[in-house]
Structure formats: C-alpha cells, structure tokens
Design a protein around this motif. Structure first.
Motif: not given
Length: 163
Positions: A22-37
């Motif tokens: 099958a063809t598909g895509e796996i996605e993480a439950v949580q995914s972010i791009r960190l940025r500084p505060e």
C-alpha cells in the motif's frame, strides 16, 4: 453420475500473502518546529540531529551575558530596597518616619522583586528545551547565528504514540 471437469482449468489452493502493499504516509502524534523565546546569538547547540531526547532536555543556548548582568543589577536593587524597607520600619517604630514613607518603601521592595523575577524568567528562556520527548530533526541554525522568536531552530517529532 460422473463429474464434468471443464477443459484447461486446474484448480489449486493458494495461501494469501501476509504482506499488504500500500502507499501511505506516517505522521507523528506530535511534531513541532522549535523557536526561541528570546532574541540573540546561538552560543550552544546541545544535541545532534536524529538524537532521541526527553522532555525538558536542553537543545540550544542563546547568548545570556547581558541578561546575567541585568539579573545581578536587579538583585542589588532588590537588596537595597529590602534594606530601605527595614530602615523605614525601624523609623516608623521610633516615630521618625511617616506612613507614606513606609508605603513607598514597601512598593519599591515589591517592584524590585518583580523586576528580578521577570529578568530571571527571561534568563531561563535563553535555554531552548524540548517541550516533549521525541527525535530531533534537521537543525536550521548554526553556532553564532542571530535568532529571533520567529526563527525555526529544529524540528521535533514524537516516536512513542502514547500521549
């Protein structure tokens, strides 16, 4: 009666293949791009791309020299305000000062403590930490880069599907 067998058709049993293509895509439950505060120059990169990190793991360090100096000054201001408050209370006890002087000294002491708390919070934010456990992705910045709160530093994805 005899069974009639169709010409040219031999029947055989075939076990099904356990794999499914099958063809598909796996996605993480949580995914972010960190940025500084906080804005500043990157002075430390504390991980390697692809590392598995725990929640709270320090990942980047932003230059904190100026904030450390401001914290030291705020600590001195707080200590001075605390001493002034003690003196004013003593003068009030000796009936040598007014209630307004006491209220001013108390307000100054609270204000200097609040300023110190704010600076300590900003100082703590110079260390960029992993908000959850996961695997780091590709780093977007290098040592010495100047970053702002809109600069993406690294991606982080969970590897454990439990939330």
């Amino acid at each position: 009666m005899t069974a009639i067998k169709p010409a040219g058709l031999d029947a055989f049993l075939r076990k099904p293949d356990p794999a499914i293509a099958a063809t598909g895509e796996i996605e993480a439950v949580q995914s972010i791009r960190l940025r500084p505060e906080v804005d500043g120059r990157i002075t430390g990169i504390l991980f390697r791309e692809g590392d598995e990190v725990a929640q709270g793991t320090p990942l980047f360090k932003v230059d904190d020299a100026e904030l450390k100096a401001q914290v030291a000054r705020a600590e001195a201001d707080r200590d001075l305000a605390a001493q002034a408050l003690v003196r004013t209370r003593q003068l009030i006890a000796d009936k040598a000062s007014s209630q307004a002087d006491l209220e001013r000294a108390e307000a100054t002491a609270r204000s200097t403590q609040a300023q110190l708390d704010l600076l300590e919070l900003r100082l703590a934010r110079t260390t960029v930490r992993a908000p959850f456990g996961g695997v780091t992705g590709q780093r977007m910045v290098s040592l010495g880069d100047y970053v702002t709160s809109s600069t993406e530093l690294v991606s982080l994805q969970t590897v454990n599907p439990e939330r």
